[in-house]
Design a protein around this motif. Structure first.
Motif, PDB file in Angstrom:
ATOM      1  N   ALA A   1       0.847  -1.201   0.000  1.00  0.00           N
ATOM      2  CA  ALA A   1       0.000   0.000   0.000  1.00  0.00           C
ATOM      3  C   ALA A   1       0.880   1.249   0.000  1.00  0.00           C
ATOM      4  O   ALA A   1       2.012   1.231   0.497  1.00  0.00           O
ATOM      5  CB  ALA A   1      -0.921  -0.006   1.217  1.00  0.00           C
ATOM      6  N   PRO A   2       0.364   2.355  -0.525  1.00  0.00           N
ATOM      7  CA  PRO A   2       1.187   3.580  -0.573  1.00  0.00           C
ATOM      8  C   PRO A   2       1.459   4.194   0.793  1.00  0.00           C
ATOM      9  O   PRO A   2       2.466   4.880   0.974  1.00  0.00           O
ATOM     10  CB  PRO A   2       0.372   4.527  -1.458  1.00  0.00           C
ATOM     11  CG  PRO A   2      -1.035   4.011  -1.368  1.00  0.00           C
ATOM     12  CD  PRO A   2      -0.912   2.525  -1.220  1.00  0.00           C
ATOM     13  N   THR A   3       0.552   3.975   1.758  1.00  0.00           N
ATOM     14  CA  THR A   3       0.734   4.494   3.111  1.00  0.00           C
ATOM     15  C   THR A   3       0.287   3.437   4.115  1.00  0.00           C
ATOM     16  O   THR A   3      -0.417   2.480   3.767  1.00  0.00           O
ATOM     17  CB  THR A   3      -0.099   5.770   3.354  1.00  0.00           C
ATOM     18  OG1 THR A   3      -1.496   5.431   3.278  1.00  0.00           O
ATOM     19  CG2 THR A   3       0.226   6.849   2.326  1.00  0.00           C
ATOM     20  N   ILE A   4       0.698   3.621   5.369  1.00  0.00           N
ATOM     21  CA  ILE A   4       0.265   2.695   6.413  1.00  0.00           C
ATOM     22  C   ILE A   4      -1.252   2.720   6.545  1.00  0.00           C
ATOM     23  O   ILE A   4      -1.897   1.665   6.650  1.00  0.00           O
ATOM     24  CB  ILE A   4       0.935   3.046   7.751  1.00  0.00           C
ATOM     25  CG1 ILE A   4       2.452   2.826   7.657  1.00  0.00           C
ATOM     26  CG2 ILE A   4       0.354   2.193   8.887  1.00  0.00           C
ATOM     27  CD1 ILE A   4       3.229   3.317   8.860  1.00  0.00           C
ATOM     28  N   ARG A   5      -1.828   3.906   6.545  1.00  0.00           N
ATOM     29  CA  ARG A   5      -3.279   3.991   6.669  1.00  0.00           C
ATOM     30  C   ARG A   5      -3.989   3.293   5.508  1.00  0.00           C
ATOM     31  O   ARG A   5      -4.999   2.624   5.702  1.00  0.00           O
ATOM     32  CB  ARG A   5      -3.730   5.447   6.762  1.00  0.00           C
ATOM     33  CG  ARG A   5      -5.244   5.552   6.975  1.00  0.00           C
ATOM     34  CD  ARG A   5      -5.727   6.958   7.094  1.00  0.00           C
ATOM     35  NE  ARG A   5      -7.176   7.008   7.226  1.00  0.00           N
ATOM     36  CZ  ARG A   5      -7.834   7.397   8.314  1.00  0.00           C
ATOM     37  NH1 ARG A   5      -7.165   7.761   9.394  1.00  0.00           N
ATOM     38  NH2 ARG A   5      -9.152   7.415   8.330  1.00  0.00           N
ATOM     39  N   ALA A   6      -3.458   3.438   4.299  1.00  0.00           N
ATOM     40  CA  ALA A   6      -4.072   2.775   3.146  1.00  0.00           C
ATOM     41  C   ALA A   6      -4.038   1.256   3.316  1.00  0.00           C
ATOM     42  O   ALA A   6      -4.998   0.558   2.967  1.00  0.00           O
ATOM     43  CB  ALA A   6      -3.363   3.188   1.863  1.00  0.00           C
ATOM     44  N   GLY A   7      -2.943   0.721   3.870  1.00  0.00           N
ATOM     45  CA  GLY A   7      -2.875  -0.713   4.125  1.00  0.00           C
ATOM     46  C   GLY A   7      -3.899  -1.150   5.154  1.00  0.00           C
ATOM     47  O   GLY A   7      -4.554  -2.192   5.014  1.00  0.00           O
ATOM     48  N   LEU A   8      -4.050  -0.348   6.206  1.00  0.00           N
ATOM     49  CA  LEU A   8      -5.049  -0.644   7.235  1.00  0.00           C
ATOM     50  C   LEU A   8      -6.456  -0.576   6.651  1.00  0.00           C
ATOM     51  O   LEU A   8      -7.295  -1.462   6.904  1.00  0.00           O
ATOM     52  CB  LEU A   8      -4.906   0.356   8.382  1.00  0.00           C
ATOM     53  CG  LEU A   8      -5.972   0.318   9.480  1.00  0.00           C
ATOM     54  CD1 LEU A   8      -5.966  -1.029  10.193  1.00  0.00           C
ATOM     55  CD2 LEU A   8      -5.743   1.455  10.485  1.00  0.00           C
ATOM     56  N   GLU A   9      -6.753   0.455   5.873  1.00  0.00           N
ATOM     57  CA  GLU A   9      -8.091   0.597   5.281  1.00  0.00           C
ATOM     58  C   GLU A   9      -8.414  -0.576   4.362  1.00  0.00           C
ATOM     59  O   GLU A   9      -9.543  -1.079   4.354  1.00  0.00           O
ATOM     60  CB  GLU A   9      -8.180   1.916   4.522  1.00  0.00           C
ATOM     61  CG  GLU A   9      -8.213   3.140   5.428  1.00  0.00           C
ATOM     62  CD  GLU A   9      -8.302   4.435   4.652  1.00  0.00           C
ATOM     63  OE1 GLU A   9      -7.891   4.449   3.470  1.00  0.00           O
ATOM     64  OE2 GLU A   9      -8.780   5.432   5.221  1.00  0.00           O
ATOM     65  N   ARG A  10      -7.413  -1.042   3.598  1.00  0.00           N
ATOM     66  CA  ARG A  10      -7.651  -2.177   2.703  1.00  0.00           C
ATOM     67  C   ARG A  10      -7.940  -3.442   3.502  1.00  0.00           C
ATOM     68  O   ARG A  10      -8.850  -4.205   3.158  1.00  0.00           O
ATOM     69  CB  ARG A  10      -6.433  -2.382   1.795  1.00  0.00           C
ATOM     70  CG  ARG A  10      -6.600  -3.503   0.780  1.00  0.00           C
ATOM     71  CD  ARG A  10      -5.475  -3.482  -0.243  1.00  0.00           C
ATOM     72  NE  ARG A  10      -4.177  -3.710   0.369  1.00  0.00           N
ATOM     73  CZ  ARG A  10      -3.020  -3.586  -0.280  1.00  0.00           C
ATOM     74  NH1 ARG A  10      -3.017  -3.189  -1.552  1.00  0.00           N
ATOM     75  NH2 ARG A  10      -1.889  -3.832   0.329  1.00  0.00           N
ATOM     76  N   PHE A  11      -7.185  -3.655   4.573  1.00  0.00           N
ATOM     77  CA  PHE A  11      -7.432  -4.821   5.426  1.00  0.00           C
ATOM     78  C   PHE A  11      -8.833  -4.767   6.021  1.00  0.00           C
ATOM     79  O   PHE A  11      -9.568  -5.758   6.009  1.00  0.00           O
ATOM     80  CB  PHE A  11      -6.379  -4.864   6.543  1.00  0.00           C
ATOM     81  CG  PHE A  11      -6.659  -5.905   7.592  1.00  0.00           C
ATOM     82  CD1 PHE A  11      -6.359  -7.233   7.368  1.00  0.00           C
ATOM     83  CD2 PHE A  11      -7.229  -5.543   8.802  1.00  0.00           C
ATOM     84  CE1 PHE A  11      -6.627  -8.197   8.333  1.00  0.00           C
ATOM     85  CE2 PHE A  11      -7.498  -6.486   9.777  1.00  0.00           C
ATOM     86  CZ  PHE A  11      -7.201  -7.827   9.537  1.00  0.00           C
ATOM     87  N   LEU A  12      -9.231  -3.604   6.540  1.00  0.00           N
ATOM     88  CA  LEU A  12     -10.547  -3.477   7.158  1.00  0.00           C
ATOM     89  C   LEU A  12     -11.667  -3.617   6.122  1.00  0.00           C
ATOM     90  O   LEU A  12     -12.702  -4.238   6.395  1.00  0.00           O
ATOM     91  CB  LEU A  12     -10.664  -2.139   7.876  1.00  0.00           C
ATOM     92  CG  LEU A  12      -9.782  -1.949   9.112  1.00  0.00           C
ATOM     93  CD1 LEU A  12      -9.923  -0.533   9.658  1.00  0.00           C
ATOM     94  CD2 LEU A  12     -10.119  -2.971  10.198  1.00  0.00           C
ATOM     95  N   ALA A  13     -11.467  -3.049   4.933  1.00  0.00           N
ATOM     96  CA  ALA A  13     -12.515  -3.087   3.912  1.00  0.00           C
ATOM     97  C   ALA A  13     -12.847  -4.519   3.505  1.00  0.00           C
ATOM     98  O   ALA A  13     -14.012  -4.829   3.222  1.00  0.00           O
ATOM     99  CB  ALA A  13     -12.091  -2.267   2.693  1.00  0.00           C
ATOM    100  N   THR A  14     -11.837  -5.398   3.466  1.00  0.00           N
ATOM    101  CA  THR A  14     -12.102  -6.798   3.109  1.00  0.00           C
ATOM    102  C   THR A  14     -12.916  -7.509   4.176  1.00  0.00           C
ATOM    103  O   THR A  14     -13.419  -8.608   3.941  1.00  0.00           O
ATOM    104  CB  THR A  14     -10.789  -7.568   2.875  1.00  0.00           C
ATOM    105  OG1 THR A  14     -10.010  -7.576   4.078  1.00  0.00           O
ATOM    106  CG2 THR A  14      -9.986  -6.943   1.742  1.00  0.00           C
TER     107      THR A  14
END
Length: 240
Positions: A58-71
Motif C-alpha cells: 500500500a502507498p501508506t500505512i493507513r491505506a494498508g489498514l483501510e484495505r485490510f478493514l474493507a475486506t
C-alpha cells in the motif's frame, strides 16, 4: 499526540518448563497520517514505512489498514487511528506486535487491529472488538514460536496507552496459559531530545529485539524444548 514509551517487554513460559525473559526497549505511539517531524539528521533513527506493515504494497500505512478493514466489511472513512509500533532504525525494523486503535469520526471506538510478525518474515492481523477495559479474544492463526503449534487462542488486554503503556497477551491452550507476554512503559513526548536519549540507551533497538528473540530460542532449544513443525503460511485477504 505522538509519543514514545521506554518500556519493558516480558515473556513467561510455564510449559514444558518455566522460562522467563525481560527486554528493555522503546515503542512509538503515533498518528500514522501525521508521524513525528524530526530534524533531518535524526530521521534515520525513526522511520515509519508502509512496506513494513500489512502486505507492504500500500502507498501508506493507513491505506494498508483501510484495505485490510474493507475486506472485512469495515469502513474507516474519516475515523482516526493511533498506532503503537517500533520505528525503522538505521534501515532495520522488526515488529513482533503493532497495535492500531481505530475510532470513528465522532471519537467512538470502531475496532482494534493487532498485527503480529514472526521471525520467518510472515505476518498476520487480528481484528478485535475489545470491551471497555480493552479485553478481547482471538483464535491463534500464525506460527510465532517454534515451541508452540498453531492452535489455541489469545486472551488480550490492549487498552489504548495514555501516561502508561500496559498491554498483556495470554496464549491459552487446553484450559491452561503456557505463555504470557506483557509490555509496560511510561510516556515521553516525541521530541528530538527524547529520541536521542533512547537511541543512546538502546542502540539499534529493533535489531536488538530480533537478536534477543533468536538468542532465547537457542537457549530453549538447548534445554531440549520440543520444536513444533511450521505449517505453510497463507497471506490473509487484504494483506497481499
Amino acid at each position: 499526540m505522538n509519543s514514545v514509551y521506554p518500556c519493558t517487554i516480558a515473556h513467561v513460559r510455564t510449559t514444558p518448563s518455566r522460562y522467563a525473559l525481560r527486554h528493555r526497549t522503546y515503542l512509538w505511539l503515533i498518528d500514522p497520517d501525521r508521524p513525528p517531524r524530526l530534524p533531518a539528521v535524526l530521521r534515520p533513527l525513526a522511520r515509519f514505512d508502509a512496506r513494513d506493515h500489512f502486505g507492504g504494497s500500500a502507498p501508506t500505512i493507513r491505506a494498508g489498514l483501510e484495505r485490510f478493514l474493507a475486506t472485512r466489511g469495515i469502513e474507516l472513512a474519516d475515523g482516526t487511528v493511533t498506532m503503537l509500533t517500533h520505528a525503522r532504525v538505521l534501515g532495520h525494523v522488526f515488529n513482533p506486535l503493532t497495535v492500531y486503535w481505530c475510532r470513528r469520526s465522532d471519537g467512538t471506538p470502531l475496532c482494534v487491529v493487532a498485527e503480529v510478525h514472526n521471525t520467518y518474515g510472515e505476518r498476520h492481523c487480528y481484528l478485535l472488538r475489545p470491551d471497555a477495559d480493552g479485553r478481547a479474544e482471538a483464535v491463534k492463526e500464525l506460527y510465532v514460536s517454534p515451541f508452540f503449534p498453531v492452535d489455541g487462542g489469545y486472551r488480550m488486554r490492549l487498552p489504548e496507552p495514555g501516561p502508561r503503556l500496559d498491554l498483556t497477551i495470554h496464549l491459552e491452550r487446553h484450559g491452561a496459559r503456557p505463555f504470557t507476554s506483557t509490555v509496560r512503559g511510561s510516556r515521553l513526548p516525541a521530541t528530538a531530545a527524547s529520541l536521542l536519549r533512547l537511541a543512546v540507551r538502546h542502540p539499534l533497538s529493533t535489531l536488538a529485539v530480533s537478536a534477543a528473540i533468536r538468542l532465547h530460542g537457542v537457549r530453549l532449544y538447548l534445554r531440549r524444548t520440543p520444536v513444533q513443525p511450521r505449517p505453510r503460511h497463507h497471506a490473509q485477504k487484504g494483506m497481499q
